[in-house]
Design an enzyme around this catalytic site. Structure first.
Site, short mmCIF file in Angstrom:
data_model
loop_
_atom_site.label_atom_id
_atom_site.label_comp_id
_atom_site.label_asym_id
_atom_site.label_seq_id
_atom_site.Cartn_x
_atom_site.Cartn_y
_atom_site.Cartn_z
N CYS A 299 -26.28 19.53 -34.16
CA CYS A 299 -25.18 19.19 -33.24
C CYS A 299 -25.16 20.08 -32.00
CB CYS A 299 -23.84 19.27 -33.95
SG CYS A 299 -23.78 18.33 -35.47
N HIS B 280 -17.63 20.41 -29.46
CA HIS B 280 -18.30 19.47 -30.36
C HIS B 280 -17.23 18.65 -31.09
CE1 HIS B 280 -20.90 17.69 -33.19
NE2 HIS B 280 -20.62 18.48 -34.19
N ASN C 159 -18.28 12.17 -35.48
CA ASN C 159 -19.25 13.20 -35.11
C ASN C 159 -20.60 12.54 -34.84
OD1 ASN C 159 -21.09 15.29 -35.05
ND2 ASN C 159 -20.30 16.32 -36.87
#
Ligand code: COA
Length: 332
Positions: free
Chosen positions: A119, A259, A289
């Site tokens: 990520c 994030h 996500n």
């Protein structure tokens, strides 16, 4: 570490994103695993996520986002020197997805490679690209965060399947002497915690066999609570460091782009940084996500919504498997 002794200026001249059409809501997930909209909403803030179609791949979503970024930069793909794709869901183990994107875009002059920092991948790509440009090695670089996470999700595991989605975000970086661009970046890793978020199967340790498929090791595995704690600590520390190195206070930041994994993680970081709610950009309720695509898609949406104007400061913060993390302060 960037920001010191720069030879050339580097500017982000184009940003674009792409998400697949198909929407998977929390109500849809209630029919797949033992979960509820209420649980997912209160624990994560996610309401829905996008799912790639069978004929959509990381490379095709990456190319779609890239076309928009290149159009905004008014740059012909033939002028690209380098393409970096950050992803944990490449189209195949090799060749690199970046080479497939190069072919799709017709970027014949570009070198192309993939980068794997989960990520945090988009921030890793940003740091590499800006270092190449400020050092005078390249003039025009395309960076992309793109994921088809639906391909590695265990749809029988309610602990993970509710969290993730598919998508892609891209940015064009170009030499622009006089531009300030990236003011400071901090990247970090901690391989001692590699096991808390991983896909164990499919590499050379545990290649695909009939047994490995039956044991379901070709799916993402996560120790949620451990990831949560590490994410808050590492992202907060990295953000504080880049603020200090760029000589800025949190009040100088127009837009914080964290994030997009979990609303509770985002709020905890915002609190620790002393940020106000309206400084923090959130779109995880729509996409979940999307790993390497997450901050890139959020940056594109923040720009499209006019949240950021030229000259404003942006703080991007990321965290992922590895563990890896990063924070960057940009002058837009
Ligand atoms: N629906 C309903 N119940 C669920 C569920 C779901 N989708 N997923 C887990 N549960 C259950 C668990 O089985 C557990 O039940 P038990 O107490 O009977 O064992 C209970 O909910 C509580 O689980 P817990 O792990 O304590 O929840 P949590 O508050 O830690 O939230 C996460 C779980 C995954 C949302 C949270 O840990 C998290 O966000 N972690 C970080 C994940 C992340 O961001 N990863 C990517 C980083 S790049």
């Amino acid at each position: 570490m960037s920001g010191e002794n720069q030879l050339h200026g580097c500017a982000i001249t184009g940003v674009g994103s792409y998400v697949p059409e198909r929407v998977l809501t929390n109500a849809d997930l209630e029919t797949i695993v033992d979960t509820t909209d209420e649980w997912i909403t209160t624990r994560t803030g996610i309401k829905q996520r996008r799912m790639a179609a069978d004929n959509e791949f990381t490379s095709t979503m990456a190319a779609a986002a890239s076309r928009k970024a290149l159009a905004q930069a008014e740059l012909d793909p033939a002028e690209l020197d380098l393409i970096i794709v950050a992803t944990i869901t490449p189209d195949m183990p090799f060749p690199a997805t970046a080479c497939l994107v190069q072919q799709e875009l017709g970027a014949a002059k570009a070198a192309a490679f993939d980068l794997e920092a989960a990520c945090s991948g988009f921030l890793y790509a940003l740091e590499i690209a800006q270092a190449f440009i400020t050092a005078g090695v390249h003039q025009n670089i395309l960076i992309i965060g793109a994921e088809k996470l639906s391909s590695i999700i265990d749809w029988e595991d309610r602990n993970t399947c509710v969290l993730f989605g598919d998508g892609a975000g891209a940015a064009v970086l170009q030499r622009r002497d006089g531009a300030r661009g990236v003011l400071a970046t901090r990247l970090g890793s901690d391989g001692t915690k590699a096991n808390i978020l991983a896909m164990p199967g499919g590499g050379c340790c545990q290649p695909a066999t009939v047994d490995s498929v039956n044991e379901r090791i070709h799916f993402l595995k996560m120790e949620g609570k451990e990831v949560y704690k590490n994410a808050v600590t590492a992202m907060t520390a990295a953000a504080k460091e880049v603020l200090e190195r760029s000589g800025l206070g949190i009040e100088d930041i127009k837009c914080i782009i964290p994030h997009q994994a979990n609303m509770r993680i985002i709020s905890a970081i915002g609190d620790r940084l002393g940020a106000t709610e309206d400084q923090v950009f959130v779109n995880l309720q729509k996409y979940g996500n999307t790993s390497a695509a997450s901050v890139a898609v959020a940056l594109d949406e923040a720009l499209q919504q006019g949240v950021v104007q030229r000259g404003d400061k942006i703080l991007i913060i990321a965290f992922g498997a590895g563990l890896t993390w990063g924070a960057t302060v940009l002058e837009w």
